[in-house]
Design an enzyme around this catalytic site. Structure first.
Site, PDB file in Angstrom:
ATOM      1  N   SER A 120     -10.253   4.968  20.605  1.00  0.00           N
ATOM      2  CA  SER A 120     -11.157   4.591  19.468  1.00  0.00           C
ATOM      3  C   SER A 120     -10.356   5.072  18.327  1.00  0.00           C
ATOM      4  O   SER A 120      -9.344   5.823  18.407  1.00  0.00           O
ATOM      5  CB  SER A 120     -12.315   5.778  19.642  1.00  0.00           C
ATOM      6  OG  SER A 120     -12.870   5.882  18.265  1.00  0.00           O
ATOM      7  N   ASN A 136     -14.075   2.404  30.363  1.00  0.00           N
ATOM      8  CA  ASN A 136     -14.773   2.198  29.150  1.00  0.00           C
ATOM      9  C   ASN A 136     -15.884   3.035  28.999  1.00  0.00           C
ATOM     10  O   ASN A 136     -16.438   3.699  27.822  1.00  0.00           O
ATOM     11  CB  ASN A 136     -15.807   0.761  29.440  1.00  0.00           C
ATOM     12  CG  ASN A 136     -16.950   1.022  28.451  1.00  0.00           C
ATOM     13  OD1 ASN A 136     -16.667   0.497  27.039  1.00  0.00           O
ATOM     14  ND2 ASN A 136     -18.037   1.171  28.903  1.00  0.00           N
ATOM     15  N   GLY A 140     -19.022   2.682  33.176  1.00  0.00           N
ATOM     16  CA  GLY A 140     -19.823   2.805  32.021  1.00  0.00           C
ATOM     17  C   GLY A 140     -20.390   1.394  31.885  1.00  0.00           C
ATOM     18  O   GLY A 140     -20.923   1.055  30.610  1.00  0.00           O
ATOM     19  N   ALA A 141     -20.727   0.824  32.882  1.00  0.00           N
ATOM     20  CA  ALA A 141     -21.160  -0.750  32.828  1.00  0.00           C
ATOM     21  C   ALA A 141     -22.854  -0.747  32.821  1.00  0.00           C
ATOM     22  O   ALA A 141     -23.427  -1.770  33.029  1.00  0.00           O
ATOM     23  CB  ALA A 141     -20.738  -1.449  33.952  1.00  0.00           C
ATOM     24  N   SER A 142     -23.571   0.408  32.858  1.00  0.00           N
ATOM     25  CA  SER A 142     -25.077   0.360  32.859  1.00  0.00           C
ATOM     26  C   SER A 142     -25.519   0.288  31.568  1.00  0.00           C
ATOM     27  O   SER A 142     -26.803   0.189  31.427  1.00  0.00           O
ATOM     28  CB  SER A 142     -25.537   1.741  33.703  1.00  0.00           C
ATOM     29  OG  SER A 142     -24.715   2.781  33.053  1.00  0.00           O
ATOM     30  N   SER A 143     -24.679   0.622  30.582  1.00  0.00           N
ATOM     31  CA  SER A 143     -25.432   0.290  28.965  1.00  0.00           C
ATOM     32  C   SER A 143     -24.082  -0.037  28.179  1.00  0.00           C
ATOM     33  O   SER A 143     -22.912  -0.036  28.346  1.00  0.00           O
ATOM     34  CB  SER A 143     -26.110   1.632  28.772  1.00  0.00           C
ATOM     35  OG  SER A 143     -25.016   2.764  28.487  1.00  0.00           O
ATOM     36  N   TYR A 149     -14.372  25.330  19.385  1.00  0.00           N
ATOM     37  CA  TYR A 149     -15.021  24.008  19.924  1.00  0.00           C
ATOM     38  C   TYR A 149     -15.518  23.358  18.631  1.00  0.00           C
ATOM     39  O   TYR A 149     -16.515  23.809  18.040  1.00  0.00           O
ATOM     40  CB  TYR A 149     -15.827  24.117  21.023  1.00  0.00           C
ATOM     41  CG  TYR A 149     -16.389  22.828  21.238  1.00  0.00           C
ATOM     42  CD1 TYR A 149     -15.784  21.831  22.155  1.00  0.00           C
ATOM     43  CD2 TYR A 149     -17.793  22.477  21.008  1.00  0.00           C
ATOM     44  CE1 TYR A 149     -16.189  20.661  22.606  1.00  0.00           C
ATOM     45  CE2 TYR A 149     -18.260  21.132  21.415  1.00  0.00           C
ATOM     46  CZ  TYR A 149     -17.678  20.249  22.198  1.00  0.00           C
ATOM     47  OH  TYR A 149     -18.027  19.126  22.562  1.00  0.00           O
ATOM     48  N   GLY A 194     -20.117  -1.595  27.760  1.00  0.00           N
ATOM     49  CA  GLY A 194     -19.811  -1.845  29.321  1.00  0.00           C
ATOM     50  C   GLY A 194     -20.668  -2.661  29.945  1.00  0.00           C
ATOM     51  O   GLY A 194     -20.121  -3.469  30.632  1.00  0.00           O
ATOM     52  N   LEU A 202     -17.498  10.363  36.523  1.00  0.00           N
ATOM     53  CA  LEU A 202     -16.212  10.589  36.128  1.00  0.00           C
ATOM     54  C   LEU A 202     -16.089  12.022  35.699  1.00  0.00           C
ATOM     55  O   LEU A 202     -14.921  12.482  35.589  1.00  0.00           O
ATOM     56  CB  LEU A 202     -15.883   9.796  35.091  1.00  0.00           C
ATOM     57  CG  LEU A 202     -15.734   8.184  35.223  1.00  0.00           C
ATOM     58  CD1 LEU A 202     -16.029   7.565  34.137  1.00  0.00           C
ATOM     59  CD2 LEU A 202     -14.370   8.189  35.639  1.00  0.00           C
TER      60      LEU A 202
END
Length: 312
Positions: free
Chosen positions: A172, A117, A38-41, A194, A44, A91
């Site tokens: 969280s 992340n 999740g490091a593109s935004s 749900y 992360g 993922l």
């Protein structure tokens, strides 16, 4: 109002107002290799940037490789000596997770730090490619499988370098808002009952329990790899993109109550790199770097693999 919390430092000496650069100041990460999902935004991206700033070789697994390359370029523009690799990973797809792990291992790269992340929050009911509710598939099962596939690499790296490996699970405090019965393995895909919010809490509870049980197993094995889950705080990121118009308006009104992204990434970077965390394994750490009790149960560890497909 984060300024209120900034008046009080936790046992670490840092506060909720501390930024990722603050908690890693003076730490030399040269020679370390980290994966940050999740490091593109969001936090992360900031985590990847700060680790690269400290000399860590960072691998960014992303769904959108083109976007990942742009993020890499933006980091390298400000940190010319940054060592960053971009690799494809979805993922929510177990086949993609296996492909990524296989490619990573084939590169013969070490792995000192694994930061789990990436996540999605409260989308409409959707099934993943593997027919698992999307939040559970992405936030938990994907990370669960990724960790299992890369664990031997982490163990070997730790043994060879004599440096503690660290697995950091971004959970969280909303794990407390899971369904009343906890993780509903028998109703994961029940569309009628749900609840997007409860399903998110369920996936975050699974994250924390995964970290807790993995930590126990590694301690019993005598492996020098720590596992910690954390609550980064309530942060203004695009994780809130599925919350609708009203929630979007409220989030704008409450902006002063939220942590910014550099503050939100602080706990992750602290747990991943700070010497104070050496040997610490399995508590849930929350914003402000103070411990928060997390429940533990071994059934989650043994039940999650049932959701993982075995390759043909």
């Amino acid at each position: 109002m984060t300024w209120i919390f900034s008046l009080f430092n936790g046992p670490s000496g840092f506060s909720a107002n501390s930024k990722a650069e603050d908690v890693t100041n003076g730490i030399d990460g040269a020679g370390l290799t980290a994966i940050v999902t999740g490091a593109s935004s969001g936090i992360g991206l900031e985590t990847a940037r700060v680790l690269a700033l400290r000399g860590v070789q960072v691998v960014m697994p992303v769904r959108n490789v083109e976007l990942g390359q742009k993020v890499k370029a933006s980091i390298c523009e400000k940190i010319p000596n940054a060592k960053i690799d971009v690799m494809e990973l979805d993922l929510s797809s177990q086949a993609s997770v296996r492909d990524f792990a296989s490619q990573y291992i084939s590169k013969d790269l070490p792995l000192n730090i694994l930061i789990l992340n990436a996540g999605i929050m409260s989308p409409p009911f959707t099934l993943s490619k593997d027919n698992i509710e999307l939040q559970f598939a992405t936030n938990h099962i994907g990370h669960f499988l990724l960790t299992n596939l890369l664990l031997d690499t982490m163990k070997k790296t730790s043994s060879k370098t004599q440096k503690e490996g660290r697995i950091v699970v971004v959970s969280s405090e909303l794990q407390k808002m899971a369904y009343p019965e906890g993780i509903r393995f028998d109703k994961i895909n029940d569309e009628k009952s749900y609840s997007a919010f409860h399903a998110y809490g369920q996936s975050k509870l699974a994250n924390a329990l995964h970290a807790k049980e993995l930590s126990r197993c590694l301690k019993e094995e005598g492996v020098n790899v720590s596992v910690n889950s954390l609550h980064p705080g309530v942060i203004k990121t695009n994780l809130l993109r599925n919350q609708g118009f009203v929630a979007s308006i409220l989030s704008k009104i409450a902006f002063s109550l939220l942590k910014n992204i550099p503050q939100g990434a602080a706990t992750t970077c602290y747990v991943a790199m700070h010497p104070q965390v050496k040997g610490v394994s399995d508590p849930l750490l929350m914003t402000g770097i103070v411990p928060l009790t997390a429940c533990s149960t071994s059934w989650q560890w043994h039940t999650s693999p049932k959701s993982v497909k075995h390759p043909p």
